[in-house]
Design a protein around this motif. Structure first.
Motif, PDB file in Angstrom:
ATOM      1  N   HIS A   1       0.412   3.774   1.766  1.00  0.00           N
ATOM      2  CA  HIS A   1       0.615   4.178   3.166  1.00  0.00           C
ATOM      3  C   HIS A   1       1.936   3.669   3.702  1.00  0.00           C
ATOM      4  CE1 HIS A   1       0.410   3.189   7.509  1.00  0.00           C
ATOM      5  NE2 HIS A   1      -0.112   4.382   7.606  1.00  0.00           N
TER       6      HIS A   1
ATOM      7  N   MET B   1      -2.533   2.394  -4.831  1.00  0.00           N
ATOM      8  CA  MET B   1      -2.610   3.841  -4.603  1.00  0.00           C
ATOM      9  C   MET B   1      -4.006   4.391  -4.812  1.00  0.00           C
ATOM     10  SD  MET B   1       0.968   4.961  -6.405  1.00  0.00           S
ATOM     11  CE  MET B   1       2.511   4.128  -5.967  1.00  0.00           C
TER      12      MET B   1
ATOM     13  N   PHE C   1       0.822  -1.200   0.000  1.00  0.00           N
ATOM     14  CA  PHE C   1       0.000   0.000   0.000  1.00  0.00           C
ATOM     15  C   PHE C   1       0.858   1.254   0.000  1.00  0.00           C
ATOM     16  CE2 PHE C   1      -3.288  -2.703   2.312  1.00  0.00           C
ATOM     17  CZ  PHE C   1      -4.145  -2.774   1.223  1.00  0.00           C
TER      18      PHE C   1
ATOM     19  N   THR D   1       0.166   2.462  -9.803  1.00  0.00           N
ATOM     20  CA  THR D   1      -0.693   1.685  -8.909  1.00  0.00           C
ATOM     21  C   THR D   1      -0.748   0.233  -9.364  1.00  0.00           C
ATOM     22  OG1 THR D   1      -2.828   1.644  -7.754  1.00  0.00           O
ATOM     23  CG2 THR D   1      -2.879   2.097 -10.120  1.00  0.00           C
TER      24      THR D   1
ATOM     25  N   TYR E   1      -2.857   9.539   0.544  1.00  0.00           N
ATOM     26  CA  TYR E   1      -1.405   9.568   0.745  1.00  0.00           C
ATOM     27  C   TYR E   1      -0.639   9.962  -0.522  1.00  0.00           C
ATOM     28  CZ  TYR E   1      -2.935   6.900   4.790  1.00  0.00           C
ATOM     29  OH  TYR E   1      -3.577   6.498   5.940  1.00  0.00           O
TER      30      TYR E   1
ATOM     31  N   MET F   1      -6.122   4.582  -0.292  1.00  0.00           N
ATOM     32  CA  MET F   1      -4.728   5.041  -0.366  1.00  0.00           C
ATOM     33  C   MET F   1      -4.576   6.410  -1.039  1.00  0.00           C
ATOM     34  SD  MET F   1      -2.953   2.826   1.205  1.00  0.00           S
ATOM     35  CE  MET F   1      -4.316   2.344   2.285  1.00  0.00           C
TER      36      MET F   1
ATOM     37  N   LYS G   1      -4.649  -0.479   6.666  1.00  0.00           N
ATOM     38  CA  LYS G   1      -5.387   0.631   6.088  1.00  0.00           C
ATOM     39  C   LYS G   1      -6.032   1.408   7.236  1.00  0.00           C
ATOM     40  CE  LYS G   1      -7.659  -2.329   3.592  1.00  0.00           C
ATOM     41  NZ  LYS G   1      -8.609  -2.998   2.684  1.00  0.00           N
TER      42      LYS G   1
END
Length: 594
Positions: free
Chosen positions: A241, A321, A239, A343, A328, A325, A564
């Protein structure tokens, strides 16, 4: 959404899972793309064959027999006999497996592994059946993704800095191996074989990936990336993140990393013996490299372009992404500089759905092309307000319409039949005869007090609008979540912010008003005007609060690469709500509708 593998793992697979572990140089990307074009041109036929294969393999499953399918494999009989279900409907069957019933319950062959969902939304992970067939669909979807991606961004001999982590695997009461989807994969013997066969390997040794302490593993991931900086060709994680978190951490520890490289001695914070032993084989005194990194870091303006400066040969940054997500992306672009953000594929703990065949498209515009051979897919149409089904009868893969939104229903080889995934997607077009999907939101994540209905995306847009006021003071929202407070009448929205520094009371009050006015749902605005919904409240939490939420998630057995941030925290997620409440350092009440 969850990517089960990192780049460094999957890159090694060949075209046939029976001929596992051939190196990338033997990987025929053109053939993979040809096969993809062939199956997407006749998606309806491929879907029928896929359903037939799944039902034939699992014809003896108690669940299918009890519903009267009796070995039939055609879509019409399947839809007549088998109901559309949610996870809670299958829990009695899954619990039997967890407690040691090894009969053919949901699948023809007994399930030997359970995957855990992230558990960040409701505070409790779900158990999801996992088997070899899911492993094979993962190989299929990744082969396709890699082929399209490598055509645009060729990766040759080099290394990948992949922030991947394996949480602990445990045994259920009945003896099944259980862990996050990534953990079940990383601990599979085929994963270890694949690691040995890699051409472009991860910078980090296995001991770092499998380290028992996330913080120590992250530090060593960063250290390994710096040691091999000239060989790094991409930076990735499951991810977005996780990548942002890694480089936020880098800002705090970069001088320690430089010291380790200069002296060739690992920081004393790394205490896990296996990690220290593995790192001692890599880390040697290198004052020249340490000085170079120090110069790069001190020369940056607010860390802009950090990834690009540290890894001059990196081609792109890779991970999921979209969806949760997207908040971010701004920070990730700041770190990446001019490097493209790519992504990855669309899937979940339950199984895979689609792949990104246009890797140069920005993540905000990315779509996922459904692979018709990896599962059987149906789509529940939604009304214009996207909350009530127009027709409870799901449509087939090729029956969906461009511009419409649907909830995904999936049938997988691992015993999920007509399973409501809870994801809402929009059909943006077709690749040949298979649809291209844009992830919109999770269906269950709603802010609502009465007639108002605000989605995760609505919340994200409100936060983005309000955070622009912080940007004027060179501050940013580190992370955020929300809660619907119904403890008194009328209820109201509570938005929790962790910010990067000290903001004035005046600015935070303006941010609170902006948040309130940015929810443009007609039900919300009309209710606010007549006090049917009380004034929105912004609560600022102290630095490190969302790190505590991450630590709580890890304590439940999760892996950081699967984390998440929950965007709406309900009362059932009591521990996360408690962490938020205990760390509030400022409260602001909107006057936007006064």
């Amino acid at each position: 959404m969850l990517s089960l593998f990192s780049f460094c793992f999957l890159k090694s697979f060949s075209l046939s899972t029976s001929k596992m572990l051939e190196k990338v140089e033997a990987f025929n990307m053109d053939k993979v793309i040809e096969e993809f074009e062939a199956v997407t041109k006749d998606a309806e036929r491929v879907q029928r064959e896929t359903l037939k294969r799944i039902l034939e393999d699992n014809a003896s499953a108690e669940y299918l027999l009890s519903l009267g399918l009796n070995g039939r494999t055609d879509p019409e009989s399947f839809k007549t006999c088998i109901p559309v279900v949610r996870h809670k409907d299958l829990e009695p069957y899954i619990n039997r497996m967890i407690y040691g019933d090894y009969s053919s319950i949901l699948t023809g062959k007994p399930i030997t592994n359970m995957s855990l969902s992230s558990g960040t939304t409701h505070g409790k992970p779900k158990y999801i059946p996992w088997n070899d067939e899911l492993f094979e669909t993962t190989v299929q979807i990744y082969q396709t993704s890699f082929s399209f991606r490598n055509r645009e961004f060729p990766i040759k001999n080099g290394k990948a800095l992949s922030f991947i982590y394996s949480s602990k695997q445990f045994k259920t009461e009945g003896g099944l191996a259980a862990g996050t989807a990534t953990t079940n994969v990383f601990r599979d013997k085929r994963y270890k074989q694949a690691m040995a066969a890699l051409q472009s390997q991860c910078c980090s040794p296995e001991e770092v990936i499998f380290g028992s302490d996330f913080h120590q593993s992250l530090y060593c991931h960063l250290l390994c990336g710096l040691i091999f900086r000239d060989q790094v060709q991409l930076v990735s994680s499951t991810f977005a993140h996780s990548i942002v978190h890694a480089f936020r951490t880098f800002e705090q520890v970069w001088e320690d990393l430089c010291h380790d490289i200069k002296k060739g001695v690992l920081n004393s914070r790394i205490k896990v013996p296996s990690i220290r032993t593995a790192m001692s084989k890599i880390l040697k005194p290198n004052p020249e490299l340490a000085n170079l990194i120090h110069k790069k870091c001190t020369g940056l303006s607010n860390w802009y372009g950090l990834i690009q400066e540290l890894f001059p040969n990196a081609k792109y940054v890779y991970g999921i992404m979209t969806g949760a997500m997207e908040p971010y992306l701004k920070k990730l672009r700041h770190y990446a500089g001019e490097l493209p953000l790519v992504t990855s594929d669309y899937g979940s703990s339950e199984g895979w759905i689609g792949t990104n065949v246009s890797p140069k498209v920005p993540p905000e515009l990315a779509t996922y092309t459904v692979l018709p051979q990896i599962g059987y897919f149906e789509f529940i149409p939604l009304t214009k307000n996207n909350f009530i089904c127009v027709d409870p009868k799901p449509l087939g893969l090729t029956e969906v319409k461009v511009g419409e939104e649907y909830e995904i229903v999936m049938t997988t080889p691992a015993g999920l039949y007509r399973y409501r995934l809870g994801d809402v997607v929009k059909v943006t077009g077709f690749h040949n005869s298979t649809p291209k999907l844009k992830f919109v939101r999770r269906s269950g994540l709603l802010l609502t007090v009465n007639i108002d209905k605000n989605t995760e995306n609505d919340l994200q847009l409100a936060v983005e609008a309000a955070s622009n006021l912080l940007a004027e003071e060179k501050l940013e929202v580190v992370d955020y979540t929300s809660h619907v407070d119904l403890s008194k009448e009328p209820g109201h929205y509570v938005i929790f912010w962790e910010i990067s520094g000290e903001a004035s009371e005046e600015v935070l009050g303006e941010c609170c008003n902006c948040l309130d006015k940015s929810f443009v749902d007609a039900g919300y605005t009309s209710s606010r005007k007549v006090n049917g919904i009380e004034a929105l409240e912004l609560r600022v939490v102290r630095r490190g609060t969302f790190q505590k939420i991450l630590e709580h998630f890890l304590g439940l057995g999760g892996a950081v690469s699967q984390f998440k941030t929950p965007r709406c925290v309900g009362t059932t997620n009591s521990k996360v709500l408690q962490i938020l409440m205990e760390n509030v350092v400022g409260k602001y009440v909107s006057t936007a509708y006064n």
